[in-house]
Scaffold this motif. Sequence first.
Motif, PDB file in Angstrom:
ATOM      1  N   SER A   7      -6.766 -16.503  13.475  1.00 22.20           N
ATOM      2  CA  SER A   7      -5.610 -16.023  12.717  1.00 22.20           C
ATOM      3  C   SER A   7      -4.524 -17.078  12.576  1.00 22.20           C
ATOM      4  O   SER A   7      -4.410 -18.012  13.378  1.00 22.20           O
ATOM      5  CB  SER A   7      -5.024 -14.779  13.388  1.00 22.20           C
ATOM      6  OG  SER A   7      -3.849 -14.340  12.742  1.00 22.20           O
ATOM      7  N   LEU A  48       1.909  -8.542   9.114  1.00 24.08           N
ATOM      8  CA  LEU A  48       0.588  -8.150   8.646  1.00 24.08           C
ATOM      9  C   LEU A  48       0.360  -8.594   7.208  1.00 24.08           C
ATOM     10  O   LEU A  48      -0.713  -9.103   6.855  1.00 24.08           O
ATOM     11  CB  LEU A  48       0.419  -6.634   8.759  1.00 24.08           C
ATOM     12  CG  LEU A  48      -0.928  -6.062   8.283  1.00 24.08           C
ATOM     13  CD1 LEU A  48      -2.072  -6.669   9.086  1.00 24.08           C
ATOM     14  CD2 LEU A  48      -0.939  -4.547   8.407  1.00 24.08           C
ATOM     15  N   SER A 100      -7.929  -4.329   8.929  1.00 27.56           N
ATOM     16  CA  SER A 100      -6.807  -5.257   9.090  1.00 27.56           C
ATOM     17  C   SER A 100      -6.780  -5.764  10.528  1.00 27.56           C
ATOM     18  O   SER A 100      -6.942  -4.985  11.469  1.00 27.56           O
ATOM     19  CB  SER A 100      -5.486  -4.565   8.769  1.00 27.56           C
ATOM     20  OG  SER A 100      -5.442  -4.139   7.427  1.00 27.56           O
ATOM     21  N   CYS A 101      -6.539  -7.047  10.689  1.00 30.59           N
ATOM     22  CA  CYS A 101      -6.540  -7.653  12.000  1.00 30.59           C
ATOM     23  C   CYS A 101      -5.172  -7.517  12.664  1.00 30.59           C
ATOM     24  O   CYS A 101      -4.133  -7.718  12.014  1.00 30.59           O
ATOM     25  CB  CYS A 101      -6.917  -9.122  11.907  1.00 30.59           C
ATOM     26  SG  CYS A 101      -8.618  -9.378  11.341  1.00 30.59           S
ATOM     27  N   GLY A 112      -3.649 -11.684   4.011  1.00 27.09           N
ATOM     28  CA  GLY A 112      -3.308 -10.296   4.297  1.00 27.09           C
ATOM     29  C   GLY A 112      -3.891  -9.799   5.598  1.00 27.09           C
ATOM     30  O   GLY A 112      -3.749  -8.619   5.927  1.00 27.09           O
ATOM     31  N   GLY A 113      -4.556 -10.694   6.359  1.00 31.58           N
ATOM     32  CA  GLY A 113      -5.159 -10.289   7.623  1.00 31.58           C
ATOM     33  C   GLY A 113      -6.344  -9.365   7.465  1.00 31.58           C
ATOM     34  O   GLY A 113      -6.681  -8.621   8.387  1.00 31.58           O
ATOM     35  N   LEU A 114      -7.001  -9.408   6.300  1.00 28.22           N
ATOM     36  CA  LEU A 114      -8.098  -8.487   6.011  1.00 28.22           C
ATOM     37  C   LEU A 114      -9.467  -9.128   6.227  1.00 28.22           C
ATOM     38  O   LEU A 114      -9.670 -10.308   5.943  1.00 28.22           O
ATOM     39  CB  LEU A 114      -8.003  -8.002   4.560  1.00 28.22           C
ATOM     40  CG  LEU A 114      -6.776  -7.169   4.192  1.00 28.22           C
ATOM     41  CD1 LEU A 114      -6.740  -6.917   2.692  1.00 28.22           C
ATOM     42  CD2 LEU A 114      -6.776  -5.855   4.967  1.00 28.22           C
ATOM     43  N   THR A 146     -13.821  -2.264   5.792  1.00 24.92           N
ATOM     44  CA  THR A 146     -12.729  -3.223   5.659  1.00 24.92           C
ATOM     45  C   THR A 146     -11.692  -2.884   6.714  1.00 24.92           C
ATOM     46  O   THR A 146     -11.358  -1.709   6.897  1.00 24.92           O
ATOM     47  CB  THR A 146     -12.093  -3.147   4.258  1.00 24.92           C
ATOM     48  OG1 THR A 146     -13.082  -3.409   3.265  1.00 24.92           O
ATOM     49  CG2 THR A 146     -10.969  -4.152   4.119  1.00 24.92           C
ATOM     50  N   PRO A 163      -9.744  -9.233   0.652  1.00 23.46           N
ATOM     51  CA  PRO A 163      -8.692 -10.257   0.671  1.00 23.46           C
ATOM     52  C   PRO A 163      -8.419 -10.800  -0.731  1.00 23.46           C
ATOM     53  O   PRO A 163      -9.346 -11.127  -1.465  1.00 23.46           O
ATOM     54  CB  PRO A 163      -9.273 -11.350   1.579  1.00 23.46           C
ATOM     55  CG  PRO A 163     -10.335 -10.674   2.383  1.00 23.46           C
ATOM     56  CD  PRO A 163     -10.895  -9.627   1.489  1.00 23.46           C
ATOM     57  N   LYS A 199       0.844  -1.189   0.000  1.00 21.81           N
ATOM     58  CA  LYS A 199       0.000   0.000   0.000  1.00 21.81           C
ATOM     59  C   LYS A 199       0.883   1.243   0.000  1.00 21.81           C
ATOM     60  O   LYS A 199       1.880   1.329   0.708  1.00 21.81           O
ATOM     61  CB  LYS A 199      -0.904   0.004   1.242  1.00 21.81           C
ATOM     62  CG  LYS A 199      -1.909  -1.143   1.266  1.00 21.81           C
ATOM     63  CD  LYS A 199      -2.762  -1.062   2.493  1.00 21.81           C
ATOM     64  CE  LYS A 199      -3.780  -2.192   2.543  1.00 21.81           C
ATOM     65  NZ  LYS A 199      -4.597  -2.145   3.751  1.00 21.81           N
TER      66      LYS A 199
END
Length: 405
Positions: A97, A43, A397-398, A380-382, A395, A360, A4
Amino acid sequence: MGKKSRSGNNSSFPFPFPFQGPGDARQWDEAAYRRSLLSERRLAHRTIFRAAFAPSPLSLSSERHSLNLNLNPDDHLLQSPSSSPSPSLPDTLVTASSDGSVAAYSSSSSSSPLHFHQFAIIQAHQGPVYDLQFSGDHSHSLLFSAGDDGHIRAWKWTNVLNCKQGHHINPILDIVNPQQEDPWGARSPIPETNAIAVHQQEGCIFSAAGDGCAYAWDLDTGKCKTVFRGHQDYLHSVAVCKLSNQIVTGSEDGTSRIWDCRSGKCTNVISPNKKYKSGESSWVSSVAVDPSESWLACGSFGGLSVWSLVSNECIFNIERPSPIQDVVFDNNQILSVGGEPVLSRHSINGSLISQVKCAPSSPFSVSLHPSGVVAVAGYGGLVDVISEYGSHLCTFSCIGFDDVA
């Protein structure tokens, strides 16, 4: 997944400069830089294998999911929402996760747009957590988790809700898969648990294990009640048929099997990937049964198929360019996700109703809330939260356990 872009004076550099002073390279903080690199990499490679909505005191799932038993396969329209009260938007979402953590996120549904923030996280397993299931009502809920370490653990939901960030809590039940022993007494590694399904009325939980067996475990004693043997490779998924007291499993061997829970015997074998030759990849990664227990959906290497549990006939089989990794019924429609960033919705007769792009790049989980809101989670932890009309609500991120410990 691409990096990103970041805004700011140093936007061309992929990570923030960890200067102790304002732009002074002489005060470069090497340790902070390394921590930022590791955090970004964790992440980027984190995978959410399951996102599940926590039970709400006002849950109206039984009303929304009441299915007409005389459903015509061509009737693929949603039931009228005016037939029952409209449930509120989801307020809590729980994630499983790849770092072994289970985290809870609450929503600020009063604000616009919808936003989820983490308020609890526990280190639930050693290795990835593959599945989550809730059992019981809101005040007496249990959260079950299963993972790569071969354990199934039950957590009192109120304990998770009250757990402070980074603190440890103990499960109230800890079940571990059996190890195989050879003639010389050596034991095999503990097989992983890839999926679980709770049958609250019977007081047991079913698990799909890496040794090719499914297990039924007594929730009072934690002991194994039944072993379901017959698959030729490890299991990916399991679903419960509560009305008929059966379970359905999906395996790496390319078949889905239906089992009688009383006898532990297989009553039917379904092969969604018949056209593939022996030795070719043809796994069945996910299975789902509709509330009337009339239809079985199979997500596999070859695509999506739906079968009649009454006649054992295939209703439709749709090939996809990438594997299907999770399926769920929404009334008389089927939601599916897989190896491409798309949430697909099909009617019971195989007609494509909609496709929605999701965050994701490779989704592993699709979960449905009684309100019709859908959560898609994956690489991607999304986690992408999507309304029943296909609009993106939020949306996020975890955060992993290492990020808060």
